[in-house]
Scaffold this motif. Structure first.
Motif, PDB file in Angstrom:
ATOM      1  N   VAL A   7      51.353  44.234  23.617  1.00 15.93           N
ATOM      2  CA  VAL A   7      52.619  44.801  24.071  1.00 15.93           C
ATOM      3  C   VAL A   7      52.437  46.319  24.183  1.00 15.93           C
ATOM      4  CG1 VAL A   7      55.103  44.897  23.691  1.00 15.93           C
ATOM      5  CG2 VAL A   7      53.799  42.967  22.784  1.00 15.93           C
ATOM      6  N   VAL A   8      52.885  46.889  25.308  1.00 20.12           N
ATOM      7  CA  VAL A   8      52.616  48.302  25.608  1.00 20.12           C
ATOM      8  C   VAL A   8      53.902  49.059  25.919  1.00 20.12           C
ATOM      9  CG1 VAL A   8      51.425  49.858  27.214  1.00 20.12           C
ATOM     10  CG2 VAL A   8      50.316  47.729  26.484  1.00 20.12           C
ATOM     11  N   CYS A   9      54.003  50.268  25.372  1.00 18.59           N
ATOM     12  CA  CYS A   9      55.021  51.240  25.786  1.00 18.59           C
ATOM     13  C   CYS A   9      54.348  52.613  25.785  1.00 18.59           C
ATOM     14  CB  CYS A   9      56.278  51.175  24.917  1.00 18.59           C
ATOM     15  SG  CYS A   9      56.104  51.769  23.224  1.00 18.59           S
ATOM     16  N   ARG A  72      43.667  51.555  24.788  1.00 22.22           N
ATOM     17  CA  ARG A  72      42.298  51.764  25.278  1.00 22.22           C
ATOM     18  C   ARG A  72      41.905  50.580  26.156  1.00 22.22           C
ATOM     19  NH1 ARG A  72      41.729  51.310  19.972  1.00 22.22           N
ATOM     20  NH2 ARG A  72      40.047  49.804  20.176  1.00 22.22           N
ATOM     21  N   SER A  73      40.933  50.799  26.999  1.00 23.45           N
ATOM     22  CA  SER A  73      40.519  49.739  27.918  1.00 23.45           C
ATOM     23  C   SER A  73      40.072  48.489  27.168  1.00 23.45           C
ATOM     24  CB  SER A  73      39.419  50.233  28.856  1.00 23.45           C
ATOM     25  OG  SER A  73      38.293  50.653  28.133  1.00 23.45           O
ATOM     26  N   GLU A  74      39.423  48.644  26.000  1.00 26.23           N
ATOM     27  CA  GLU A  74      38.964  47.465  25.244  1.00 26.23           C
ATOM     28  C   GLU A  74      40.138  46.568  24.848  1.00 26.23           C
ATOM     29  OE1 GLU A  74      38.154  50.787  23.383  1.00 26.23           O
ATOM     30  OE2 GLU A  74      37.043  50.890  25.249  1.00 26.23           O
ATOM     31  N   LEU A  75      41.265  47.177  24.462  1.00 33.28           N
ATOM     32  CA  LEU A  75      42.445  46.392  24.094  1.00 33.28           C
ATOM     33  C   LEU A  75      42.963  45.623  25.304  1.00 33.28           C
ATOM     34  CD1 LEU A  75      44.372  48.996  21.883  1.00 33.28           C
ATOM     35  CD2 LEU A  75      43.092  46.992  21.094  1.00 33.28           C
ATOM     36  N   LEU A  76      42.997  46.291  26.443  1.00 27.93           N
ATOM     37  CA  LEU A  76      43.473  45.653  27.671  1.00 27.93           C
ATOM     38  C   LEU A  76      42.552  44.516  28.098  1.00 27.93           C
ATOM     39  CD1 LEU A  76      44.478  48.891  29.575  1.00 27.93           C
ATOM     40  CD2 LEU A  76      46.054  47.138  28.713  1.00 27.93           C
ATOM     41  N   LEU A  77      41.256  44.767  28.064  1.00 29.32           N
ATOM     42  CA  LEU A  77      40.285  43.745  28.490  1.00 29.32           C
ATOM     43  C   LEU A  77      40.296  42.548  27.559  1.00 29.32           C
ATOM     44  CD1 LEU A  77      37.356  46.130  29.498  1.00 29.32           C
ATOM     45  CD2 LEU A  77      38.890  44.878  31.042  1.00 29.32           C
ATOM     46  N   GLY A  78      40.566  42.748  26.298  1.00 27.82           N
ATOM     47  CA  GLY A  78      40.574  41.652  25.328  1.00 27.82           C
ATOM     48  C   GLY A  78      41.841  40.819  25.328  1.00 27.82           C
ATOM     49  N   ALA A  79      42.901  41.324  25.951  1.00 28.80           N
ATOM     50  CA  ALA A  79      44.184  40.618  25.951  1.00 28.80           C
ATOM     51  C   ALA A  79      44.226  39.528  27.014  1.00 28.80           C
ATOM     52  CB  ALA A  79      45.316  41.617  26.176  1.00 28.80           C
ATOM     53  N   ASP A  80      44.903  38.430  26.688  1.00 26.14           N
ATOM     54  CA  ASP A  80      45.160  37.362  27.662  1.00 26.14           C
ATOM     55  C   ASP A  80      46.450  37.625  28.430  1.00 26.14           C
ATOM     56  OD1 ASP A  80      42.949  35.801  26.714  1.00 26.14           O
ATOM     57  OD2 ASP A  80      44.199  35.185  25.027  1.00 26.14           O
ATOM     58  N   ILE A  82      49.484  40.900  28.833  1.00 26.27           N
ATOM     59  CA  ILE A  82      49.903  42.265  28.520  1.00 26.27           C
ATOM     60  C   ILE A  82      51.357  42.400  28.957  1.00 26.27           C
ATOM     61  CG2 ILE A  82      49.495  44.719  28.932  1.00 26.27           C
ATOM     62  CD1 ILE A  82      46.579  43.699  29.877  1.00 26.27           C
ATOM     63  N   LEU A  83      52.216  42.787  28.030  1.00 26.14           N
ATOM     64  CA  LEU A  83      53.638  42.937  28.314  1.00 26.14           C
ATOM     65  C   LEU A  83      54.026  44.402  28.185  1.00 26.14           C
ATOM     66  CD1 LEU A  83      54.917  39.837  26.313  1.00 26.14           C
ATOM     67  CD2 LEU A  83      54.542  40.018  28.780  1.00 26.14           C
ATOM     68  N   ALA A  84      54.577  44.954  29.249  1.00 31.47           N
ATOM     69  CA  ALA A  84      54.963  46.365  29.277  1.00 31.47           C
ATOM     70  C   ALA A  84      56.479  46.483  29.415  1.00 31.47           C
ATOM     71  CB  ALA A  84      54.266  47.072  30.435  1.00 31.47           C
ATOM     72  N   MET A  85      56.996  47.667  29.134  1.00 35.37           N
ATOM     73  CA  MET A  85      58.440  47.879  29.122  1.00 35.37           C
ATOM     74  C   MET A  85      59.001  48.363  30.463  1.00 35.37           C
ATOM     75  SD  MET A  85      59.203  47.019  26.073  1.00 35.37           S
ATOM     76  CE  MET A  85      57.866  46.237  25.187  1.00 35.37           C
ATOM     77  N   GLU A  86      58.211  49.129  31.221  1.00 36.32           N
ATOM     78  CA  GLU A  86      58.695  49.738  32.463  1.00 36.32           C
ATOM     79  C   GLU A  86      57.606  49.656  33.539  1.00 36.32           C
ATOM     80  OE1 GLU A  86      59.802  53.842  31.889  1.00 36.32           O
ATOM     81  OE2 GLU A  86      60.556  53.438  29.877  1.00 36.32           O
ATOM     82  N   PRO A  87      58.010  49.694  34.809  1.00 28.83           N
ATOM     83  CA  PRO A  87      57.004  49.686  35.879  1.00 28.83           C
ATOM     84  C   PRO A  87      55.965  50.807  35.745  1.00 28.83           C
ATOM     85  CG  PRO A  87      59.167  49.253  36.803  1.00 28.83           C
ATOM     86  CD  PRO A  87      59.377  49.613  35.348  1.00 28.83           C
ATOM     87  N   SER A  88      56.372  51.972  35.275  1.00 27.33           N
ATOM     88  CA  SER A  88      55.408  53.070  35.117  1.00 27.33           C
ATOM     89  C   SER A  88      54.328  52.724  34.087  1.00 27.33           C
ATOM     90  CB  SER A  88      56.114  54.374  34.735  1.00 27.33           C
ATOM     91  OG  SER A  88      56.749  54.244  33.471  1.00 27.33           O
TER      92      SER A  88
END
Length: 145
Positions: A7-9, A72-80, A82-88
């Motif tokens: 989960v990303v903000c 970091r890119s490693e976190l993104l690559l390892g995720a199945d 990814i949930l973000a809060m805003e389009p940006s």
């Protein structure tokens, strides 16, 4: 099957840890899941915002282990998933790791791709509104997780 949900903000002290701990609570009966969060501009090692943490505690969810961390890119690559809060945030994720764009979505995807506004340094009412919104959005995701 999603085993690793990120989960990303921005700061990783309000929205993403709230959604992270909500999902952990709601999916506690599903073993083998990793649910974690990070921020595009994280306030590294800071705990969850006091108001966000209080609201979680009032709802029976303990976020005390949280420490903000930088995306970091490693976190993104390892995720199945990814949930973000805003389009940006989706744009920021794509800037870091363009290859993950197919597994990155807004938390509000199932509610017309609604964004979750940032309550940081705002009133308790703003935090309550965001909590209710994220509670609904995380419920919307449960049938897919």
């Amino acid at each position: 099957m999603f085993k690793n949900i990120l989960v990303v903000c921005i700061g990783n002290i309000c929205r993403s840890p709230t959604a992270e701990y909500m999902l952990k609570h709601k999916l506690a009966n599903k073993p083998g899941l990793t649910i974690h969060s990070a921020g595009l501009g994280a306030l590294v090692d800071k705990p969850i915002d006091a108001t966000a943490g209080a609201i979680l505690l009032e709802n029976g969810i303990d976020p005390s282990p949280h420490k903000a961390r930088q995306l970091r890119s490693e976190l993104l690559l390892g995720a199945d998933l990814i949930l973000a809060m805003e389009p940006s945030h989706l744009k920021g994720i794509s800037d870091i790791a363009p290859q993950v764009s197919g597994k990155a979505f807004l938390l509000g995807k199932w509610s017309n791709n609604d964004a979750v506004p940032d309550p940081y340094r705002k009133s308790r009412e703003a935090f309550d509104h965001v909590y209710k919104q994220m509670d609904k959005f995380t419920d919307d995701w449960l049938k897919y997780l």
